[in-house]
Structures are given as structure tokens and as C-alpha cells.
Design a protein around this motif. Structure first.
Motif: not given
Lengths: 363, 199
Positions: B193, B172, B175, B190, B196-199
Motif C-alpha cells: 500500500r 503516515l 508510522l 504495508w 496509497e500512503l499519500t495524503v
């Protein structure tokens, strides 16, 4: 994250859906390709023979490396027994002459796998007793002592159907379409696949120093079609070759159950089978390994002791683990007292020498 | 009410018993999903066709090795991925990049079924996807595009769940980086955010 997630999903959804004609064409291609590959096997299948021939020649001319190459060949051969080689060890002087492989040795017990069938054997080294799992159709002679024909003594299955009726079924061995073996450190799992009956079940055998654990793992029962199995009671029973008078008495720990009482109850359900009548004080003990209720496991334990006939009174225990679902009642003791039954099929005991055939059922 | 998983397993058992119709049913169950995966991974619809066909042939030939105790979906996806890998090895990635494919589509030179990919945002996302490493692309396709759970993806790629999460996280991030580089308008989109780009 949410936006990116959504965009990625949109990307997935935007992939064009193949049209019906394309699906049909693809299916035709697959069928044709499968057919062609069967008619014209890949040339890759030829090269193992070339390799084998080369290796054989090499072995002839170089005996010093023979053992290494044989080992390499065995290890590299794509056979179904490959996985077994990791765990199964040959026995120098097998006590059970009928068998070829020992799966686990622990304490006084040996667990054997008869690779020509699905049978498991347990040898008690202290007493010389030999026990085996489900009988098959072969006539068997061990050490010339007895020859027993186990015709019609096959894979027993007792289950509760969708109408909450107890149903009993015997699946003949010839209906077995395949058997899968799953070795692990302390034993082996045997999976019976009855494709025609659309039924599959796995039984795990764990060998301890003086006990055998028999367990049906969760989610290992696969049944479709008319069986509608709600709950199951499988009978991986053990039969003995050494003459056994009765079951040994078990200690007082755990929750005891008067077997005879339970069997009388069972007879109301199972008119075709008579109850196993144990000698007066014999008891089966139901143990609950985890009193906190977290494990949700319990087992029925039997002591397979040998008495009489000059055999030392030193047996081992067999524990039949019950497959549970999450609805298992917290009041386990009462549940077992009321709803677990023990019985044996109607067989000629004198001829069959079956000291016990245990099954259990949880309503 | 049987789940799809149970239904497919019953089909497997039937198939092993020799019922060809059961295999057809398995094909019907998974064709769309495998095609979608292959399409995104392979960059070309023609290659996706080849790979999906090869995957189903392998499935049929390997059904007797399938462990009924294991879930079917990761198993069949894994076969597809292996077919993709073998294809890549053969072709050595000498394929038309997906960006060029879209250009071809715009020129009307390729089949019209890709009209739906004309969406600008998706085009950029698809282009960014192609810049990911195969390992990262696989987990993204399986998890986000196919909606598979982490543990299912882990089974497909034969890696621990933690590794899959890590790959997703890095995928991610990559990306986002690619998208940012492609279009400055994405930068604004982006950056806000990042956390927020953590899984």
C-alpha cells in the motif's frame, strides 16, 4: 491508506469513554479550581507590578532610555487595545477634537474610531464635513458648532424573521455587552455583541480615497433565541454635523432606482416609518462590481455631497454592501428594482440633522 | 435546525452573559472529544485528566477572547494542545511509555478500563504512534482519531493546510516504518500500500 486510516480510527474509538461519575467529578474539579483561582489569584499577577515598579525606577534614573522603555511597556502590556496599537496612529493635530485615534487616512478622508464607544467618524478634509456612524446617548459638541442629543437613537436592526415578516428592532447601547475591533489595512471591523439578546454582528468599514465601503461579512451575524433572523438589513447609517441640504446627484452608470417609488412600496410594510423623500432627481445607484455573477456582491451607493452653506460641492461616496447567500437571483437588476428599499426612521429631521438613514433589505 | 457549532456559539454568548449552566453544556459537548485527544497524546489517563481539566479552566477564562466569527472546535482543541505542551514542558516527558502502560494493564496493575486496548494491532499502532514526533502525532490524532478536516487541523496547530498535509504524509510514512520494524508481518501488509500512503 484506507487500512491505516481505519486502524487509526479504531484506535481513537478504543480510547475508553469516561464514565458518568468521572464526568461529574471532572466538572466538580473544574468548578472548584476556577473558584479557588479566583479567590487566590496566581502569583504571576503580582510580578507585573514588581516589573512596573522596577521599570519606573529605572526610568527615573535613566532618562535617556525613557522612551524606549515606555514603548516596551506599552507594547508588552496585555490590554485589549494591544491589537489596535498596530494600526491606530495618533494624530498630531486632530481636526476632530472629540476623537483621539485615527484608523486610516486615505486621500481626502480620515476614518476615526471613538474607542470609548463603537462609533466611527469620517472626516472629509476638503469640505470640512464630519460624519459619524450610529449615534449614541451622548450629547456631542464639535468645534462648538452644534450640540446634539441623540437620546433614543441607537443601534437599529431590521430583519426578516422565520415567518418572512419584516421586523424592526432597536437595541439600546447599554445592552451592548462587548465590542470587538478587527483592524485591517484599509479600515476596521466592529463587532457588536448583545449577549442578552443573543445577537452578535460585525460591520467592516473600508476607507478609500473618496469612498467608504460598509459591509457585513459573510457569517458575521450570529443570532440565537427568538430572533430567528433569516436575512438582515443593518443600518450603519451616517449622520452629518455639517448642514446638508440633500443628497447629491449620482451619475447614470449602474442601474438606477426611483427611490420615491420604492419607498411607497415600503410604506405598505412599514407603517411606523415614513419614507425618505429625496429631492426630485436624486437617485440611489445600485452597482454590481462583478457582472459575471461570480462575486455575488452588490452595493447601494450614496453620494454624500455638500451643497449650499458655502461648502464646496465635493463629497464622498458611501457604499452599503448587501450580505448575500447563494440563492441570490441571477437577474440582479430586476431584483434590486423590486426588493431593495430605502427609508429612514421617523425622527425630527430639523433637530437631528440626519441627512440620510439608509437601510436595505433583500427578500 | 441548528448545527452543533451554532449551538455552542449560543452557549458561549450565554456564558459570557454569566450563565454558568451554559459552560456546563459546553463541557458536556466537548469533554469526550478532548479526553480522547488528551488520552492518546498524553500516554497516561491520569495526565489526560489533568490536561483536560486545565484546558476547560483555560477555556472558561478565555471565553471573552474567543472570536465568534471563528469555528469553536479548533479553538478549544488548540487550547487543549497548548495545555498538553505546557504539561510536557513541566514533566519533560518523564512519563510511563504507553507500551509499558499496556504491560502494566496486562498485569492487572492499572485500572481495568484499558481492556479494550489489548487488541494486538492497536497496541502496535499505539506504540508506533508514541514514536512519532509531537507535531506529527498531533496532526494524526486530530485528523484521523478525531475526524477533523485538514483546514480545522491547520487552525488548531496554527499552520497552513499544506503544512498539515505534509506532516500527515510524513507521519503516515513514519508510522509505516515503525510498524514494519516492530513486526515483520506488517511488512507484507504495508508494502503493498506504499502508493496509497499519500495524503
Amino acid at each position: 491508506m484506507i487500512q491505516l486510516d481505519r486502524s487509526l480510527r479504531r484506535l481513537g474509538e478504543s480510547v475508553p469513554t469516561p464514565k458518568e461519575e468521572k464526568c461529574i467529578q471532572m466538572w466538580r474539579n473544574i468548578v472548584t479550581e476556577l473558584h479557588l483561582r479566583r479567590l487566590n489569584p496566581s502569583k504571576k499577577r503580582i510580578w507585573p507590578w514588581v516589573l512596573l515598579s522596577s521599570v519606573l525606577l529605572f526610568i527615573i534614573f535613566n532618562s535617556a532610555l525613557r522612551e524606549a522603555f515606555v514603548f516596551w511597556l506599552i507594547k508588552g502590556s496585555p490590554s485589549t487595545t494591544q491589537i489596535m496599537n498596530k494600526y491606530v496612529h495618533s494624530v498630531d493635530t486632530p481636526t476632530v477634537g472629540y476623537l483621539s485615534n485615527i484608523v486610516v487616512r486615505n486621500g481626502d478622508l480620515n476614518l476615526y474610531l471613538q474607542t470609548t464607544g463603537s462609533k466611527l467618524w469620517v472626516e472629509n478634509l476638503k469640505t470640512g464635513q464630519i460624519w459619524h456612524s450610529q449615534a449614541d446617548t451622548e450629547g456631542i459638541s464639535i468645534n462648538g458648532s452644534r450640540s446634539i442629543d441623540f437620546t433614543n437613537n441607537l443601534f437599529y436592526l431590521s430583519y426578516v424573521n422565520h415567518a418572512q415578516q419584516i421586523t424592526r428592532m432597536v437595541l439600546p447601547y447599554e445592552d451592548l455587552t462587548s465590542i470587538n475591533y478587527y483592524p485591517f489595512d484599509s479600515g476596521i471591523g466592529v463587532q457588536y455583541n448583545f449577549a442578552d439578546h443573543m445577537f452578535s454582528i460585525r460591520i467592516n468599514w473600508h476607507l478609500g480615497p473618496d469612498y467608504i465601503d460598509i459591509e457585513i461579512p459573510n457569517n458575521s451575524i450570529i443570532s440565537v433565541g427568538d430572533l430567528q433572523i433569516e436575512k438582515i438589513a443593518l443600518i450603519p447609517f451616517l449622520a452629518a454635523f455639517a448642514p446638508i441640504d440633500d443628497l447629491g446627484r449620482i451619475g447614470t452608470d449602474g442601474t438606477s432606482l426611483d427611490v420615491t417609488t420604492a419607498l411607497q412600496t415600503l410604506n405598505k410594510y412599514e407603517g411606523d416609518y415614513f419614507a425618505m423623500v429625496l429631492n426630485g432627481a436624486d437617485q440611489a445607484v445600485f452597482r454590481f462590481p462583478d457582472d459575471s455573477g461570480v462575486t455575488k456582491k452588490a452595493y447601494v451607493e450614496f453620494d454624500l455631497s455638500a451643497k449650499g452653506q458655502g461648502i464646496p460641492e465635493k463629497g464622498f461616496k458611501v457604499r452599503y454592501y448587501l450580505p448575500f447567500d447563494q440563492s441570490f437571483s441571477p437577474n440582479r437588476s430586476d431584483l434590486f428594482q423590486k426588493e431593495v428599499f430605502i427609508y429612514r426612521p421617523k425622527l425630527n429631521l430639523d433637530q437631528m440633522l440626519l441627512p440620510m438613514v439608509n437601510t436595505y433589505r433583500l427578500i | 435546525m441548528k448545527s452543533k457549532e451554532e449551538y455552542v456559539k449560543s452557549l458561549v454568548i450565554k456564558c459570557l452573559a454569566g450563565e454558568q449552566e451554559a459552560f456546563r453544556n459546553i463541557f458536556d459537548c466537548y469533554f469526550q472529544e478532548l479526553y480522547r485527544t488528551a488520552f492518546v497524546l498524553m500516554k497516561s489517563p491520569i495526565d489526560a485528566d489533568d490536561v483536560v481539566q486545565e484546558a476547560f479552566i483555560r477555556v472558561f477564562n478565555s471565553l471573552d477572547k474567543y472570536d465568534l466569527n471563528r469555528p469553536f472546535r479548533p479553538w478549544i482543541q488548540r487550547i487543549l494542545l497548548n495545555a498538553c505542551k505546557d504539561f510536557w514542558k513541566r514533566k519533560r516527558w518523564n512519563l510511563v511509555p504507553i507500551e509499558q502502560l499496556y504491560d502494566l494493564i496486562d498485569n492487572g496493575a492499572v485500572c481495568p478500563e484499558y481492556e479494550c486496548l489489548k487488541d494486538e494491532e492497536l497496541k502496535k499502532l499505539a506504540a508506533a504512534m508514541q514514536k512519532l514526533s509531537p507535531k506529527h502525532r498531533m496532526v494524526v490524532v486530530l485528523h484521523f482519531l478525531n475526524g477533523m478536516r485538514i483546514n480545522e487541523v491547520a487552525e488548531v496547530v496554527d499552520a497552513p493546510s499544506g503544512t498539515v498535509k505534509s506532516r500527515l504524509h510524513h507521519a503516515l510514512k513514519a508510522l509505516r516504518r515503525h510498524l514494519t520494524a516492530m513486526d515483520s508481518s506488517y511488512l507484507e501488509f504495508w508494502l503493498g500500500r506504499e502508493e496509497e500512503l499519500t495524503v
